[in-house]
Write an enzyme that holds these catalytic residues in place. Structure first.
Site, PDB file in Angstrom:
ATOM      1  N   LYS A 132      73.152  78.913  72.427  1.00 44.46           N
ATOM      2  CA  LYS A 132      72.499  79.092  73.723  1.00 44.46           C
ATOM      3  C   LYS A 132      73.446  78.795  74.881  1.00 44.46           C
ATOM      4  O   LYS A 132      74.464  78.118  74.728  1.00 44.46           O
ATOM      5  CB  LYS A 132      71.223  78.258  73.790  1.00 44.46           C
ATOM      6  CG  LYS A 132      70.143  78.852  72.892  1.00 44.46           C
ATOM      7  CD  LYS A 132      68.771  78.268  73.109  1.00 44.46           C
ATOM      8  CE  LYS A 132      67.738  79.056  72.294  1.00 44.46           C
ATOM      9  NZ  LYS A 132      66.395  78.463  72.388  1.00 44.46           N
ATOM     10  N   ARG A 165      66.660  76.198  63.720  1.00 41.09           N
ATOM     11  CA  ARG A 165      66.735  77.667  63.819  1.00 41.09           C
ATOM     12  C   ARG A 165      68.138  78.056  64.270  1.00 41.09           C
ATOM     13  O   ARG A 165      68.582  77.650  65.358  1.00 41.09           O
ATOM     14  CB  ARG A 165      65.670  78.168  64.807  1.00 41.09           C
ATOM     15  CG  ARG A 165      65.555  79.664  64.936  1.00 41.09           C
ATOM     16  CD  ARG A 165      64.415  80.009  65.889  1.00 41.09           C
ATOM     17  NE  ARG A 165      64.188  81.437  66.008  1.00 41.09           N
ATOM     18  CZ  ARG A 165      64.814  82.231  66.876  1.00 41.09           C
ATOM     19  NH1 ARG A 165      65.694  81.712  67.729  1.00 41.09           N
ATOM     20  NH2 ARG A 165      64.549  83.525  66.906  1.00 41.09           N
TER      21      ARG A 165
END
Length: 292
Positions: free
Chosen positions: A232, A267
């Site tokens: 991210k 995840r």
């Protein structure tokens, strides 16, 4: 005692009912985006053959869960029609349902939830915590599968437009607690719920860091915690890695931090590397003296 990788982390084993999460390590959820515009791998697995090949690679690398999504939820992403989302995900779910991993459908649309479960999905992962549609709660309750409830501040199109909180940890925790209560009242068993603080979904770098630093504050929710921080943008802002593909080191550091602070599902894009990092972390932890 040093634990061997084979006994420590079985690869690609489907999870038992209702969740069947490993007792001694976080489950690894591999990300499979069948979209042309996802922030990290948009377009790479858009063609069916590419999506299937990548899904099988993730299972072979050790993914316990495959999270298959057909609508990008990156900051600024525009929604797609339900028909388009179904066209993207259903052939992939059907082909990978017997892959050995648990299939999760990453969607906020109840129509997609129903069709995906009929095609072989066994989890629902909803970034809106079943709030996007008036039918979401009843649909998830009727399907009877585990559901990931995630916190997001606003819609993907606008969630990064100056997000603000008085106390990000308390507000995210309270939101998830409320959504858990609503889900249980709608008929979803608590032991089928998972909570996700939503790293990067309406949060600044400082918000993300505070949520991670105080991850143990979410233990009081009484459900397993899932964290998705792989590749991210906040990792890039901290490290200078402008390309998402260059954020493996930061992603692994975050995964290990989350594993050490209570996350039950992680995840990730990079399944093999995450599995290896967790193996070493667990082996070192197992070798510590009992009184250390």
């Amino acid at each position: 005692m040093m634990v061997t990788p084979e006994s420590d982390m079985d690869t690609g084993a489907a999870l038992g009912p209702p969740l069947g999460l490993p007792a001694d390590r976080p489950a690894i959820m591999g990300i499979l985006n069948t979209t042309p515009d996802s922030f990290s791998d948009g377009g790479r697995h858009f063609r069916l053959a590419d999506a299937l090949a990548h899904g099988r690679r993730l299972v072979d690398a050790g993914a316990d869960i495959l999270d298959i999504g057909g609508e990008s939820t990156r900051p600024g992403a525009e929604p797609v029609s339900v028909a388009e989302e179904l066209d993207r995900v259903l052939p992939v779910i059907e082909a990978l349902a017997d892959s050995g991993a648990t299939i999760s459908i990453d969607t906020r649309n109840p129509e997609v939830m129903r069709a995906a479960v009929a095609a072989g999905a066994a989890w629902i992962n909803d970034i809106s915590a079943l709030s996007h549609s008036p039918d979401s709660l009843a649909t998830a309750a009727g399907l009877g599968v585990p559901v990931v409830l995630m916190h997001a501040l606003g819609d993907p199109r606008t969630m990064q437009d100056a997000p603000a909180y008085d106390d990000v940890v308390a507000e995210v925790r309270d939101y998830l607690a409320a959504r858990i209560d609503v889900a249980v009242a709608a008929g979803i068993a608590r032991d089928r719920l998972i909570a996700d603080p939503g790293i990067g979904f309406g949060k600044t770098v400082a918000h993300n860091l505070e949520l991670l630093a105080r991850l143990d504050a979410f233990a009081g929710l009484g459900v397993p915690i899932l964290v998705g921080l792989s590749r991210k943008s906040f990792i890039g802002r901290l490290s200078g890695a402008t390309d998402a593909g260059e954020r493996l080191g930061g992603s692994l550091a975050g995964a290990l931090w989350c594993a050490a602070h209570g996350a039950r599902v992680i995840r990730v894009h990079d399944v093999s590397e995450t599995r290896q990092a967790l193996q070493v972390w667990r082996a070192v932890d197992a070798a510590r003296p009992a009184d250390a």
